[in-house]
Design a protein around this motif. Structure first.
Motif, short mmCIF file in Angstrom:
data_model
loop_
_atom_site.label_atom_id
_atom_site.label_comp_id
_atom_site.label_asym_id
_atom_site.label_seq_id
_atom_site.Cartn_x
_atom_site.Cartn_y
_atom_site.Cartn_z
N CYS A 269 2.22 76.15 4.70
CA CYS A 269 0.77 76.20 4.43
C CYS A 269 0.14 74.90 4.90
CB CYS A 269 0.51 76.41 2.94
SG CYS A 269 -1.26 76.47 2.54
N ASP A 270 -0.70 75.00 5.91
CA ASP A 270 -1.40 73.84 6.47
C ASP A 270 -2.64 74.37 7.17
OD1 ASP A 270 -2.21 71.59 8.19
OD2 ASP A 270 -0.26 70.74 7.70
N ASP A 271 -3.77 73.70 6.98
CA ASP A 271 -5.00 74.19 7.61
C ASP A 271 -5.03 73.92 9.11
OD1 ASP A 271 -5.27 71.42 6.69
OD2 ASP A 271 -7.28 71.51 7.52
N GLU A 272 -4.11 73.09 9.62
CA GLU A 272 -4.06 72.80 11.05
C GLU A 272 -2.97 73.64 11.71
OE1 GLU A 272 -3.51 68.65 11.60
OE2 GLU A 272 -5.36 68.09 10.55
N GLU A 273 -3.38 74.50 12.64
CA GLU A 273 -2.42 75.38 13.31
C GLU A 273 -1.37 74.58 14.08
OE1 GLU A 273 -2.32 79.07 16.57
OE2 GLU A 273 -4.23 78.13 16.00
N LYS A 274 -1.79 73.50 14.71
CA LYS A 274 -0.86 72.67 15.48
C LYS A 274 0.24 72.11 14.58
CE LYS A 274 -0.72 68.71 18.63
NZ LYS A 274 -1.53 67.65 19.31
N ALA A 275 -0.13 71.69 13.37
CA ALA A 275 0.85 71.15 12.43
C ALA A 275 1.82 72.23 11.98
CB ALA A 275 0.13 70.55 11.22
N ARG A 276 1.31 73.46 11.78
CA ARG A 276 2.20 74.56 11.38
C ARG A 276 3.20 74.87 12.50
NH1 ARG A 276 -2.73 77.06 9.93
NH2 ARG A 276 -2.42 78.72 11.46
N ARG A 277 2.71 74.89 13.73
CA ARG A 277 3.60 75.19 14.86
C ARG A 277 4.70 74.15 15.00
NH1 ARG A 277 -1.08 76.15 18.12
NH2 ARG A 277 -0.55 74.25 19.27
N LEU A 278 4.33 72.87 14.85
CA LEU A 278 5.31 71.80 14.99
C LEU A 278 6.38 71.91 13.90
CD1 LEU A 278 6.40 69.15 16.13
CD2 LEU A 278 4.76 67.93 14.66
N LEU A 279 5.95 72.12 12.67
CA LEU A 279 6.91 72.20 11.57
C LEU A 279 7.83 73.41 11.73
CD1 LEU A 279 7.97 71.06 8.96
CD2 LEU A 279 6.14 72.23 7.73
N LYS A 280 7.27 74.54 12.14
CA LYS A 280 8.09 75.73 12.36
C LYS A 280 9.11 75.49 13.47
CE LYS A 280 7.82 80.67 13.42
NZ LYS A 280 6.93 81.82 13.74
N HIS A 281 8.68 74.85 14.54
CA HIS A 281 9.58 74.54 15.66
C HIS A 281 10.74 73.66 15.20
CE1 HIS A 281 10.94 73.57 19.69
NE2 HIS A 281 10.80 72.28 19.43
N LEU A 282 10.45 72.65 14.38
CA LEU A 282 11.50 71.76 13.90
C LEU A 282 12.46 72.48 12.95
CD1 LEU A 282 9.40 68.53 13.23
CD2 LEU A 282 11.08 68.88 15.05
N LEU A 283 11.92 73.33 12.09
CA LEU A 283 12.77 74.06 11.15
C LEU A 283 13.73 74.99 11.88
CD1 LEU A 283 10.17 74.92 8.35
CD2 LEU A 283 12.16 73.42 8.13
N GLU A 284 13.28 75.54 12.99
CA GLU A 284 14.14 76.44 13.77
C GLU A 284 15.30 75.69 14.43
OE1 GLU A 284 11.27 78.16 16.36
OE2 GLU A 284 10.75 79.78 14.97
N GLN A 285 15.18 74.36 14.54
CA GLN A 285 16.23 73.56 15.16
C GLN A 285 17.22 72.98 14.14
OE1 GLN A 285 14.92 70.81 18.37
NE2 GLN A 285 12.86 71.53 17.89
N CYS A 286 16.93 73.12 12.86
CA CYS A 286 17.79 72.53 11.83
C CYS A 286 19.15 73.22 11.78
CB CYS A 286 17.11 72.63 10.46
SG CYS A 286 15.68 71.53 10.28
N GLN A 287 20.17 72.44 11.41
CA GLN A 287 21.53 73.00 11.31
C GLN A 287 21.63 74.02 10.19
OE1 GLN A 287 24.51 69.93 11.13
NE2 GLN A 287 23.75 68.88 12.95
N ILE A 288 20.94 73.76 9.08
CA ILE A 288 20.89 74.75 8.00
C ILE A 288 19.85 75.79 8.40
CG2 ILE A 288 20.28 75.13 5.58
CD1 ILE A 288 21.24 72.28 5.02
N PRO A 289 20.23 77.06 8.52
CA PRO A 289 19.31 78.08 9.03
C PRO A 289 18.10 78.28 8.12
CG PRO A 289 21.58 78.87 9.02
CD PRO A 289 21.56 77.59 8.23
#
Length: 255
Positions: free
Chosen positions: A8-28
């Motif tokens: 949850c973030d009002d900035e779409e760019k911030a949401r995209r960045l966080l989602k991208h990083l989470l997809e790269q984490c070793q823990i799925p």
């Protein structure tokens, strides 16, 4: 098994960045929903039943901290991770509660550590949220001032006024010697923004309204406890008079 997360973030760019990083984490981690405001995030929580909610603190209409108001009568069904730019009051509340938070912009290393902690221990969530509630509803009484040996803690109510000196700020107290801090006045303006006792009367001065002796309208000067005279900018005069009549009626003298 993948962890389920909502961002949850009002900035779409911030949401995209966080989602991208989470997809790269070793823990799925699977991002099961995104929201741009708090009410939508609450709806998504109820529908998706996530393990984690990554929640921005500073958003329009509702602060992320107000999620506590949506769950007054029941337990929040997921673990909270607050996401914030630097905000001293919010960060002090988060430290006191021991809830997880990450600073913007998030990094992969920080997220990896956070997910590892979550897997090991999420049993004390309710206790930590109660601590946050206690500190969220009341302002902090002290501020930490960095110095050469660490930090000096000062009671906010004891500050008479603050004076800008380039990239430094002088804090004048009702007792003791002034304190010189290597931070510009604008940092203190942000820090004290929600405390209605403080008012920026001039580009160089922020005063504690509760520490005034008098205001002389004819000379646009404010006398503080101890006798110091502080100039009032003509651009701030009307707003200042409105403020002192609202907060402390009867203490302003007619000049």
């Amino acid at each position: 098994m993948k962890l389920r997360a909502i961002i949850c973030d009002d900035e779409e760019k911030a949401r995209r960045l966080l989602k991208h990083l989470l997809e790269q984490c070793q823990i799925p981690v699977e991002v099961v929903a995104e929201a741009s405001n708090l009410p939508d995030a609450v709806m998504a929580i109820n529908e998706k039943n996530p393990d984690l909610l990554f929640l921005d603190i500073e958003m329009p209409q509702y602060s992320g901290l107000q999620i506590l108001d949506f769950y007054k009568d029941k337990e929040l069904p997921c673990e909270l991770v607050f996401v914030t730019a630097y905000n001293e009051f919010a960060m002090q509340a988060l430290r006191l509660s021991a809830l997880d938070y990450i600073l913007k912009p998030a990094t992969l290393d920080v997220l990896e550590e956070l997910l590892q902690r979550f897997e090991k221990n999420s049993q004390e969530k309710k206790k930590r949220i109660e601590v946050l509630k206690a500190h969220y509803d009341k302002p902090f009484s002290r501020i930490a001032l960095p110095n050469s040996s660490g930090y000096q803690f000062v009671e906010i109510k004891n500050i008479l006024y603050l004076e800008a000196d380039g990239m430094y700020t002088h804090l004048f107290l009702n007792e003791g010697t002034p304190i010189l801090v290597s931070k510009p006045l604008v940092d203190f303006e942000r820090l004290l923004h929600d405390d209605r006792s403080f008012f920026k009367v001039h580009r160089k001065y922020i005063i504690n309204l509760n520490q005034m002796n008098s205001f002389v309208r004819s000379t646009s000067e404010i006398q503080m406890e101890g006798g110091t005279l502080i100039p009032l900018s003509r651009h701030r005069k009307q707003e200042f008079e409105d403020e002192i009549h609202r907060l402390i009626p009867g203490r302003a003298e007619k000049g």
